[in-house]
Design a protein around this motif. Sequence first.
Motif, PDB file in Angstrom:
ATOM      1  N   ALA A   1      84.851  66.950  26.945  1.00 37.60           N
ATOM      2  CA  ALA A   1      83.960  67.022  25.769  1.00 37.60           C
ATOM      3  C   ALA A   1      83.002  65.831  25.791  1.00 37.60           C
ATOM      4  O   ALA A   1      83.415  64.680  25.857  1.00 37.60           O
ATOM      5  N   SER A   2      81.733  66.152  25.723  1.00 37.56           N
ATOM      6  CA  SER A   2      80.695  65.134  25.846  1.00 37.56           C
ATOM      7  C   SER A   2      80.565  64.329  24.552  1.00 37.56           C
ATOM      8  O   SER A   2      80.527  64.896  23.464  1.00 37.56           O
ATOM      9  N   THR A   3      80.500  63.004  24.668  1.00 40.21           N
ATOM     10  CA  THR A   3      80.333  62.149  23.472  1.00 40.21           C
ATOM     11  C   THR A   3      79.197  61.162  23.705  1.00 40.21           C
ATOM     12  O   THR A   3      78.094  61.348  23.209  1.00 40.21           O
ATOM     13  N   LYS A   4      79.480  60.146  24.545  1.00 39.83           N
ATOM     14  CA  LYS A   4      78.451  59.112  24.734  1.00 39.83           C
ATOM     15  C   LYS A   4      77.221  59.684  25.447  1.00 39.83           C
ATOM     16  O   LYS A   4      76.109  59.185  25.258  1.00 39.83           O
ATOM     17  N   ALA A   5      77.416  60.741  26.227  1.00 34.41           N
ATOM     18  CA  ALA A   5      76.241  61.343  26.871  1.00 34.41           C
ATOM     19  C   ALA A   5      75.290  61.886  25.808  1.00 34.41           C
ATOM     20  O   ALA A   5      74.069  61.743  25.915  1.00 34.41           O
ATOM     21  N   PHE A   6      75.859  62.496  24.749  1.00 34.94           N
ATOM     22  CA  PHE A   6      75.024  63.093  23.687  1.00 34.94           C
ATOM     23  C   PHE A   6      74.149  62.026  23.030  1.00 34.94           C
ATOM     24  O   PHE A   6      72.933  62.190  22.902  1.00 34.94           O
ATOM     25  N   LEU A   7      74.770  60.925  22.615  1.00 33.09           N
ATOM     26  CA  LEU A   7      73.993  59.886  21.931  1.00 33.09           C
ATOM     27  C   LEU A   7      72.894  59.337  22.847  1.00 33.09           C
ATOM     28  O   LEU A   7      71.757  59.125  22.418  1.00 33.09           O
ATOM     29  N   THR A   8      73.237  59.122  24.116  1.00 30.58           N
ATOM     30  CA  THR A   8      72.224  58.537  25.008  1.00 30.58           C
ATOM     31  C   THR A   8      71.149  59.556  25.395  1.00 30.58           C
ATOM     32  O   THR A   8      70.020  59.180  25.673  1.00 30.58           O
ATOM     33  N   GLN A   9      71.498  60.846  25.377  1.00 29.55           N
ATOM     34  CA  GLN A   9      70.461  61.863  25.633  1.00 29.55           C
ATOM     35  C   GLN A   9      69.430  61.832  24.501  1.00 29.55           C
ATOM     36  O   GLN A   9      68.223  61.975  24.725  1.00 29.55           O
ATOM     37  N   ILE A  10      69.918  61.644  23.262  1.00 32.02           N
ATOM     38  CA  ILE A  10      68.983  61.563  22.129  1.00 32.02           C
ATOM     39  C   ILE A  10      68.084  60.333  22.301  1.00 32.02           C
ATOM     40  O   ILE A  10      66.859  60.415  22.158  1.00 32.02           O
ATOM     41  N   VAL A  11      68.706  59.196  22.653  1.00 30.70           N
ATOM     42  CA  VAL A  11      67.910  57.968  22.812  1.00 30.70           C
ATOM     43  C   VAL A  11      66.856  58.162  23.906  1.00 30.70           C
ATOM     44  O   VAL A  11      65.676  57.842  23.720  1.00 30.70           O
ATOM     45  N   ALA A  12      67.270  58.718  25.047  1.00 33.29           N
ATOM     46  CA  ALA A  12      66.330  58.889  26.168  1.00 33.29           C
ATOM     47  C   ALA A  12      65.210  59.857  25.773  1.00 33.29           C
ATOM     48  O   ALA A  12      64.034  59.627  26.082  1.00 33.29           O
ATOM     49  N   ALA A  13      65.569  60.933  25.060  1.00 37.95           N
ATOM     50  CA  ALA A  13      64.534  61.907  24.658  1.00 37.95           C
ATOM     51  C   ALA A  13      63.580  61.266  23.647  1.00 37.95           C
ATOM     52  O   ALA A  13      62.374  61.542  23.660  1.00 37.95           O
TER      53      ALA A  13
ATOM     54  N   ARG B   1      70.884  69.933   7.582  1.00 35.68           N
ATOM     55  CA  ARG B   1      69.462  70.288   7.480  1.00 35.68           C
ATOM     56  C   ARG B   1      68.682  69.332   8.372  1.00 35.68           C
ATOM     57  O   ARG B   1      69.118  68.218   8.619  1.00 35.68           O
ATOM     58  N   HIS B   2      67.520  69.791   8.853  1.00 38.46           N
ATOM     59  CA  HIS B   2      66.655  68.926   9.661  1.00 38.46           C
ATOM     60  C   HIS B   2      67.495  68.429  10.846  1.00 38.46           C
ATOM     61  O   HIS B   2      68.241  69.220  11.436  1.00 38.46           O
ATOM     62  N   VAL B   3      67.451  67.143  11.207  1.00 35.81           N
ATOM     63  CA  VAL B   3      68.241  66.693  12.368  1.00 35.81           C
ATOM     64  C   VAL B   3      69.747  66.810  12.132  1.00 35.81           C
ATOM     65  O   VAL B   3      70.535  66.745  13.083  1.00 35.81           O
ATOM     66  N   GLY B   4      70.129  67.007  10.879  1.00 39.44           N
ATOM     67  CA  GLY B   4      71.558  67.215  10.592  1.00 39.44           C
ATOM     68  C   GLY B   4      72.043  68.582  11.051  1.00 39.44           C
ATOM     69  O   GLY B   4      73.252  68.798  11.213  1.00 39.44           O
ATOM     70  N   TYR B   5      71.100  69.508  11.260  1.00 43.77           N
ATOM     71  CA  TYR B   5      71.510  70.855  11.698  1.00 43.77           C
ATOM     72  C   TYR B   5      72.088  70.828  13.126  1.00 43.77           C
ATOM     73  O   TYR B   5      73.217  71.281  13.349  1.00 43.77           O
ATOM     74  N   PRO B   6      71.358  70.270  14.131  1.00 43.24           N
ATOM     75  CA  PRO B   6      72.012  70.178  15.450  1.00 43.24           C
ATOM     76  C   PRO B   6      73.284  69.333  15.429  1.00 43.24           C
ATOM     77  O   PRO B   6      74.206  69.592  16.221  1.00 43.24           O
TER      78      PRO B   6
ATOM     79  N   MET C   1      67.680  69.697  20.600  1.00 41.81           N
ATOM     80  CA  MET C   1      67.274  70.169  19.267  1.00 41.81           C
ATOM     81  C   MET C   1      66.979  68.988  18.340  1.00 41.81           C
ATOM     82  O   MET C   1      66.051  69.034  17.533  1.00 41.81           O
ATOM     83  N   VAL C   2      67.782  67.935  18.459  1.00 42.35           N
ATOM     84  CA  VAL C   2      67.499  66.729  17.656  1.00 42.35           C
ATOM     85  C   VAL C   2      66.124  66.188  18.055  1.00 42.35           C
ATOM     86  O   VAL C   2      65.283  65.885  17.199  1.00 42.35           O
ATOM     87  N   ALA C   3      65.898  66.085  19.370  1.00 44.93           N
ATOM     88  CA  ALA C   3      64.661  65.480  19.863  1.00 44.93           C
ATOM     89  C   ALA C   3      63.422  66.269  19.426  1.00 44.93           C
ATOM     90  O   ALA C   3      62.352  65.703  19.224  1.00 44.93           O
TER      91      ALA C   3
ATOM     92  N   TYR D   1      62.711  67.575  16.563  1.00 50.21           N
ATOM     93  CA  TYR D   1      62.191  67.096  15.275  1.00 50.21           C
ATOM     94  C   TYR D   1      61.350  65.842  15.470  1.00 50.21           C
ATOM     95  O   TYR D   1      60.293  65.675  14.867  1.00 50.21           O
ATOM     96  N   ALA D   2      61.838  64.947  16.327  1.00 50.05           N
ATOM     97  CA  ALA D   2      61.150  63.666  16.510  1.00 50.05           C
ATOM     98  C   ALA D   2      59.873  63.847  17.336  1.00 50.05           C
ATOM     99  O   ALA D   2      58.806  63.359  16.957  1.00 50.05           O
ATOM    100  N   ILE D   3      59.982  64.570  18.450  1.00 45.18           N
ATOM    101  CA  ILE D   3      58.824  64.643  19.365  1.00 45.18           C
ATOM    102  C   ILE D   3      57.668  65.387  18.693  1.00 45.18           C
ATOM    103  O   ILE D   3      56.499  65.005  18.806  1.00 45.18           O
ATOM    104  N   GLU D   4      57.981  66.451  17.959  1.00 48.67           N
ATOM    105  CA  GLU D   4      56.887  67.171  17.276  1.00 48.67           C
ATOM    106  C   GLU D   4      56.213  66.262  16.247  1.00 48.67           C
ATOM    107  O   GLU D   4      54.996  66.229  16.114  1.00 48.67           O
ATOM    108  N   HIS D   5      57.050  65.514  15.527  1.00 44.32           N
ATOM    109  CA  HIS D   5      56.528  64.632  14.486  1.00 44.32           C
ATOM    110  C   HIS D   5      55.648  63.536  15.092  1.00 44.32           C
ATOM    111  O   HIS D   5      54.584  63.209  14.566  1.00 44.32           O
ATOM    112  N   TRP D   6      56.084  62.993  16.220  1.00 41.57           N
ATOM    113  CA  TRP D   6      55.371  61.845  16.795  1.00 41.57           C
ATOM    114  C   TRP D   6      54.155  62.258  17.620  1.00 41.57           C
ATOM    115  O   TRP D   6      53.212  61.498  17.757  1.00 41.57           O
TER     116      TRP D   6
END
Length: 616
Positions: free
Chosen positions: A403-415, A476-481, A312-314, A316-321
């Motif tokens: 509970a996933s932590t570092k996987a989440f941040l790196t999934q955002i980076v990879a996406a 709101r925006h990326v803050g929502y996910p 969901m975070v990605a 916002y970015a992918i549509e924008h880019w």
Amino acid sequence: MCGIVGYVGEKQALEVVVAGLRRLEYRGYDSAGVAVISEGRLEVRKKAGKLANLETLLGQDPLPQSTTGIGHTRWATHGGPTDHNAHPHVSEDGRVAVIHNGIIENFAALRAELTESGVQLSSETDTEVVAHLLARALPDVAGDLPRAMQAVCHRLEGAFTLVAMDPNDPTLVVGARRNSPLVVGLGEGENFLASDVAAFVEHTRNALELGQDQIVIVRADGVEVTDFSGNAVEAAPFSIDWDASAAEKGGYDLFMLKEIAEQPKAVADALRGRINAEHRIQLDEANLDDAVLRDITKVVVIACGTAAHAGMVAKYAIEHWTRLPVDVELASEFRYRDPIVGPDSLVIAISQSGETMDTLMALRHAKAQGARTLAICNTVGSTIPRESDAVVYTYAGPEIAVASTKAFLTQIVAAYLVGLYLAQARGTMFEDEIRGILADLADMPQKVDLVLDTVEPVRALAQEFANATSVLFLGRHVGYPVALEGALKLKELAYMHAEGFPAGELKHGPIALIEDGVPVIVVVPSPRGRAVLHDKIVSNIQEVRARGAVVIAIAEEGDESIVPFADHIIRVPETPTLMQPLVSTVPLQVFACELATVKGHDVDQPRNLAKSVTVE
Ligand code: F6R
């Protein structure tokens, strides 16, 4: 779900198997069991509850010495978490012991058939039927366990990893897999089978991937792989690029605390080697064809839980880019409606484990519609990347806490890297724009580190709200996910009612939940980004505060305009809007971890959960 270990070699099998189970306990912890072969007999010990209960039993009732053994840690599906339902299951004649991960969907019919022919079943599991079927198949194949396994696998429907032993052949362990994970560890004079390489990485870093519908015949001096009809097949070798210490707590009390602390490095590792000297993104190992990427007309992300929040975070970015529409679908819903995907769609499956059954099935459905598929995954060699056309690994290292932590941040980076690569290939951004974003990404390890340095007040807040009955998260925006992710962490770790909302949606219903003293955590957008987002969230804060909420704002350093409106402020470094999830999620992870600790919960192994969800 469920962890499986098998060993044949020269060492004491029990020690190897129990140590392996300890590393796999994240996969399920409802019960555990082991079996070894000694003097032509199977010896089994099993116990409900965590592995520690089995270890106590083994202390009271030790197993004989043996160099061949299997072990299992269970996440219950068929039958409650009792001693009887724990694996291994043994056939009536004591001839075969079997452990299983997955669900055998036709087990009721098989069970009825066995009962009619006079077999007394002693558990409520689907697994037990396999033990009896194997024992019954053995006489027809001259007692050859691999051939019996072939015959039985042809009769099973659903998902299964099976590992079996027969005391008549005490130096053999046989495995089989369909839709559930199984990897082979190749040692010197010893070999291993496991659901995950973590179980044997302290003994060997050489491994073999098993494909779909394959059987593996493991002895101390060699491994053979066949299909379900007995035809030899080549299995792909791979080496494990981390060592056993990466799967230890390394001085932290909890795996989760260690993994939160590893996030700056994980983000750096996810970026490493992916930006070349000309500041262009190179995803060489991904096998992405630019011509194909130029032709796609939509992107669909399929994922579950935290991985879906990364998707969901990605979006916002992918549509924008890229100006491509991006749908984010919960994998469990995707294939049961009639999703519109085809050869012009890029379907991105995000998964830490690479084994999540819902995501795997959604991926297969997308492939069947002709879609191009790409996996964003942390576990090298797992099924989802193997079945995708392309893969971008996240390189977060082993994530053990449920509970996933570092996987989440790196999934955002990879996406984000995939999104920028798409923009690069399709020419939807100027090169200097891409360079600017890559520079922002390159700053993120240091910014995440800064958050970790200043996160202490979050612990005090968590203690203050330990008795809250409900916590709401707004963004709101990326803050929502990010708000959804904060609520998910709190639910799974602190067992509290928590919900994440888009802040603007509150007045359409959820605001009725606000009463005196309800904590509301608000992810505040940067005032330097799109000012309107910041202004709107300030209004939303006032709406909830007017109704008695206690507001905790996650706000950027220097955002003084928030001060009059928040009861507590947790500061994160100044960050461009699209990078904010990488910093604002971290205090929410710490909040949930601390609150669960205050409540005395098992943070690394929360109740009812398992790390790798290999059933639908
Ligand atoms: C929550 C969590 C789960 C997983 C989900 C998908 O902390 O860990 O929601 O994110 O089960 O798992 P993977 O990423 O392995 O497909």
